[in-house]
Design a protein around this motif. Structure first.
Motif, PDB file in Angstrom:
ATOM      1  N   ASP A 142     -40.256 -44.832  18.988  1.00 38.46           N
ATOM      2  CA  ASP A 142     -40.419 -43.379  19.061  1.00 38.46           C
ATOM      3  C   ASP A 142     -39.032 -42.767  18.897  1.00 38.46           C
ATOM      4  OD1 ASP A 142     -40.816 -40.725  19.628  1.00 38.46           O
ATOM      5  OD2 ASP A 142     -42.066 -41.067  21.386  1.00 38.46           O
ATOM      6  N   ARG A 143     -38.637 -42.528  17.646  1.00 41.99           N
ATOM      7  CA  ARG A 143     -37.264 -42.098  17.356  1.00 41.99           C
ATOM      8  C   ARG A 143     -36.911 -40.785  18.050  1.00 41.99           C
ATOM      9  NH1 ARG A 143     -34.696 -44.779  12.953  1.00 41.99           N
ATOM     10  NH2 ARG A 143     -32.949 -43.455  13.553  1.00 41.99           N
ATOM     11  N   ARG A 144     -37.861 -39.888  18.122  1.00 42.97           N
ATOM     12  CA  ARG A 144     -37.571 -38.577  18.702  1.00 42.97           C
ATOM     13  C   ARG A 144     -37.263 -38.679  20.196  1.00 42.97           C
ATOM     14  NH1 ARG A 144     -40.743 -32.878  18.075  1.00 42.97           N
ATOM     15  NH2 ARG A 144     -39.905 -31.858  19.922  1.00 42.97           N
ATOM     16  N   GLU A 145     -38.103 -39.418  20.929  1.00 44.56           N
ATOM     17  CA  GLU A 145     -37.906 -39.573  22.371  1.00 44.56           C
ATOM     18  C   GLU A 145     -36.572 -40.257  22.657  1.00 44.56           C
ATOM     19  OE1 GLU A 145     -38.419 -39.408  26.396  1.00 44.56           O
ATOM     20  OE2 GLU A 145     -39.653 -38.443  24.856  1.00 44.56           O
ATOM     21  N   ILE A 146     -36.270 -41.288  21.893  1.00 45.57           N
ATOM     22  CA  ILE A 146     -35.017 -42.024  22.074  1.00 45.57           C
ATOM     23  C   ILE A 146     -33.818 -41.121  21.765  1.00 45.57           C
ATOM     24  CG2 ILE A 146     -33.620 -43.942  21.204  1.00 45.57           C
ATOM     25  CD1 ILE A 146     -36.305 -45.407  20.679  1.00 45.57           C
ATOM     26  N   ALA A 147     -33.926 -40.361  20.680  1.00 47.97           N
ATOM     27  CA  ALA A 147     -32.829 -39.466  20.290  1.00 47.97           C
ATOM     28  C   ALA A 147     -32.543 -38.440  21.381  1.00 47.97           C
ATOM     29  CB  ALA A 147     -33.167 -38.763  18.980  1.00 47.97           C
ATOM     30  N   THR A 148     -33.599 -37.949  22.025  1.00 51.57           N
ATOM     31  CA  THR A 148     -33.439 -36.960  23.092  1.00 51.57           C
ATOM     32  C   THR A 148     -32.675 -37.558  24.277  1.00 51.57           C
ATOM     33  OG1 THR A 148     -35.508 -35.889  22.447  1.00 51.57           O
ATOM     34  CG2 THR A 148     -34.650 -35.383  24.634  1.00 51.57           C
ATOM     35  N   VAL A 149     -33.040 -38.773  24.650  1.00 54.86           N
ATOM     36  CA  VAL A 149     -32.369 -39.429  25.778  1.00 54.86           C
ATOM     37  C   VAL A 149     -30.912 -39.754  25.423  1.00 54.86           C
ATOM     38  CG1 VAL A 149     -32.371 -41.417  27.336  1.00 54.86           C
ATOM     39  CG2 VAL A 149     -34.539 -40.400  26.617  1.00 54.86           C
ATOM     40  N   LEU A 150     -30.675 -40.262  24.228  1.00 56.36           N
ATOM     41  CA  LEU A 150     -29.306 -40.597  23.808  1.00 56.36           C
ATOM     42  C   LEU A 150     -28.427 -39.353  23.766  1.00 56.36           C
ATOM     43  CD1 LEU A 150     -29.909 -43.239  20.968  1.00 56.36           C
ATOM     44  CD2 LEU A 150     -29.268 -43.642  23.341  1.00 56.36           C
ATOM     45  N   GLU A 151     -28.986 -38.238  23.300  1.00 59.35           N
ATOM     46  CA  GLU A 151     -28.212 -36.995  23.262  1.00 59.35           C
ATOM     47  C   GLU A 151     -27.874 -36.541  24.683  1.00 59.35           C
ATOM     48  OE1 GLU A 151     -26.316 -33.420  22.394  1.00 59.35           O
ATOM     49  OE2 GLU A 151     -26.602 -35.265  21.239  1.00 59.35           O
ATOM     50  N   SER A 152     -28.785 -36.769  25.634  1.00 63.14           N
ATOM     51  CA  SER A 152     -28.502 -36.398  27.027  1.00 63.14           C
ATOM     52  C   SER A 152     -27.386 -37.255  27.617  1.00 63.14           C
ATOM     53  CB  SER A 152     -29.767 -36.536  27.879  1.00 63.14           C
ATOM     54  OG  SER A 152     -30.036 -37.888  28.203  1.00 63.14           O
ATOM     55  N   MET A 153     -27.118 -38.411  26.978  1.00 58.31           N
ATOM     56  CA  MET A 153     -26.055 -39.317  27.428  1.00 58.31           C
ATOM     57  C   MET A 153     -24.781 -39.183  26.587  1.00 58.31           C
ATOM     58  SD  MET A 153     -28.462 -42.718  27.861  1.00 58.31           S
ATOM     59  CE  MET A 153     -27.051 -43.816  27.953  1.00 58.31           C
ATOM     60  N   SER A 154     -24.704 -38.136  25.770  1.00 55.04           N
ATOM     61  CA  SER A 154     -23.593 -38.029  24.820  1.00 55.04           C
ATOM     62  C   SER A 154     -22.232 -37.823  25.482  1.00 55.04           C
ATOM     63  CB  SER A 154     -23.856 -36.890  23.819  1.00 55.04           C
ATOM     64  OG  SER A 154     -23.986 -35.646  24.490  1.00 55.04           O
ATOM     65  N   ASP A 155     -22.213 -37.570  26.796  1.00 57.36           N
ATOM     66  CA  ASP A 155     -20.916 -37.474  27.477  1.00 57.36           C
ATOM     67  C   ASP A 155     -20.264 -38.848  27.607  1.00 57.36           C
ATOM     68  OD1 ASP A 155     -23.071 -38.089  29.233  1.00 57.36           O
ATOM     69  OD2 ASP A 155     -21.741 -37.761  30.955  1.00 57.36           O
ATOM     70  N   VAL A 156     -21.066 -39.915  27.460  1.00 55.41           N
ATOM     71  CA  VAL A 156     -20.521 -41.276  27.531  1.00 55.41           C
ATOM     72  C   VAL A 156     -20.870 -42.085  26.280  1.00 55.41           C
ATOM     73  CG1 VAL A 156     -20.418 -41.424  30.040  1.00 55.41           C
ATOM     74  CG2 VAL A 156     -22.552 -42.021  28.863  1.00 55.41           C
ATOM     75  N   MET A 157     -21.376 -41.403  25.247  1.00 57.58           N
ATOM     76  CA  MET A 157     -21.707 -42.086  23.998  1.00 57.58           C
ATOM     77  C   MET A 157     -21.150 -41.301  22.821  1.00 57.58           C
ATOM     78  SD  MET A 157     -25.588 -43.530  24.524  1.00 57.58           S
ATOM     79  CE  MET A 157     -25.443 -44.508  23.037  1.00 57.58           C
ATOM     80  N   TYR A 158     -20.178 -41.876  22.137  1.00 57.28           N
ATOM     81  CA  TYR A 158     -19.555 -41.203  20.997  1.00 57.28           C
ATOM     82  C   TYR A 158     -20.499 -41.240  19.802  1.00 57.28           C
ATOM     83  CZ  TYR A 158     -16.248 -40.120  17.269  1.00 57.28           C
ATOM     84  OH  TYR A 158     -15.619 -39.557  16.186  1.00 57.28           O
ATOM     85  N   MET A 159     -20.860 -40.060  19.320  1.00 58.80           N
ATOM     86  CA  MET A 159     -21.810 -39.944  18.211  1.00 58.80           C
ATOM     87  C   MET A 159     -21.131 -39.786  16.855  1.00 58.80           C
ATOM     88  SD  MET A 159     -24.764 -40.157  19.664  1.00 58.80           S
ATOM     89  CE  MET A 159     -25.635 -39.904  21.219  1.00 58.80           C
TER      90      MET A 159
END
Length: 311
Positions: A142-159
């Motif tokens: 589920d790319r959309r659900e995963i993308a939402t969670v990853l974006e919420s973690m973007s303070d510790v994940m360099y995009m």
């Protein structure tokens, strides 16, 4: 008399001396923006002869180019900060969306980009997990659900963008004893194992919800960048559509009856069954924070949600 020749006559260069000739060529190239054919015509030699003279003493010619270029810059009126910012922005646009090879060359020379720089970027793109994830076709996730969670973690994940600069250091500084950090690591590990096994673990969406609720409870909720979510989620593969001809050919090859074919086409995807703890409580908490939890990527989705709420 050409403009270039008039300029050279005013400067009184001794064009019979090779050093003076090279200096004169550099002068008109920088200050008159003249090309080699114009310079050769003004001096009275062929363009080929001009190129040969440059090749024989390129170091001196380049030093003259640098001298006239630096003088030209010094004589200009000092640019304001806004003007300089606009200039740099335009240069970046020119290089990232060039209309000609000359535009690209100008961009490369201005930022002094070397072949090694380009090779390094290509190596990063090949070895970067985030680049692979963005380009991969993951029809089992589920790319959309995963993308939402990853974006919420973007303070510790360099995009790979300006908004997440500093996230790498934040990741290094994470306290693994913190409850939110533990959830982030659990989610990331389950996501990685799902990708490795090519099947989405059924607890992954639930764990993503728990993680985002913990962010809200700890006061670490942030507005999500919908553009980043769309970019991460946009590579969803379309569902395979079988034409009638394809169905008949496949049925013939397999030797199946009509009923067997329909069972195959309508079979659900295989997923392991996992009992999830406190699922009802997560659902209650999710509804409680619906204003922060729901992410609408389009105005239509938001309107549809408002209509549901009114019913």
């Amino acid at each position: 008399m050409s403009t270039v020749k008039s300029y050279l006559d005013e400067k009184s260069y001794n064009l019979n001396d090779d050093k003076e000739l090279l200096r004169a060529m550099a002068d008109v190239k920088v200050n008159m923006d003249a090309n080699q054919n114009e310079i050769a015509e003004a001096i009275g030699i062929t363009a080929r002869t001009l190129r040969n003279k440059i090749t024989k003493d390129r170091a001196y010619y380049n030093s003259c180019i640098e001298e006239f270029s630096s003088t030209d810059v010094q004589e200009q009126t000092e640019l304001s900060e806004d003007e300089m910012s606009t200039f740099v922005t335009n240069m970046i646009r020119l290089g990232t969306n060039p209309k000609s090879a000359k535009d690209m060359q100008l961009f490369i020379e201005f930022f002094e980009i070397s072949k090694q720089d380009v090779k390094s970027i290509l190596e990063v793109k090949k070895s970067s997990f985030r680049r692979w994830y963005k380009d991969a076709s993951l029809d089992y996730m589920d790319r959309r659900e995963i993308a939402t969670v990853l974006e919420s973690m973007s303070d510790v994940m360099y995009m790979g963008n300006k908004e997440t600069q500093g996230a790498t250091q934040n990741f290094v500084d994470m306290d693994i004893e913190d409850d939110l950090t533990k959830l982030q690591l659990m989610y990331s590990g389950l996501l990685f194992m799902s990708l490795f096994n090519q099947v989405e673990h059924p607890a992954l969406p639930y764990l993503g919800q728990v993680l985002r609720l913990e962010q809200i409870k700890q006061g670490k909720y942030k507005e999500l960048n919908k553009k980043n979510i769309k970019e991460l989620a946009q590579f969803k593969s379309p569902k395979t559509v079988w034409s009638e001809t394809s169905k008949l050919l496949f049925q013939k090859d397999m030797g199946w009856t009509d009923e067997q074919l329909e069972d195959f086409l309508n079979a659900p995807s295989k997923q392991a069954k996992v009992e999830l703890p406190d699922k009802e409580q997560v659902k209650i908490d999710k509804e409680k924070h619906a204003d922060k939890f729901n992410v609408f990527l389009t105005a239509q989705e938001e309107i549809e949600n408002m209509i549901k709420g009114d019913k």
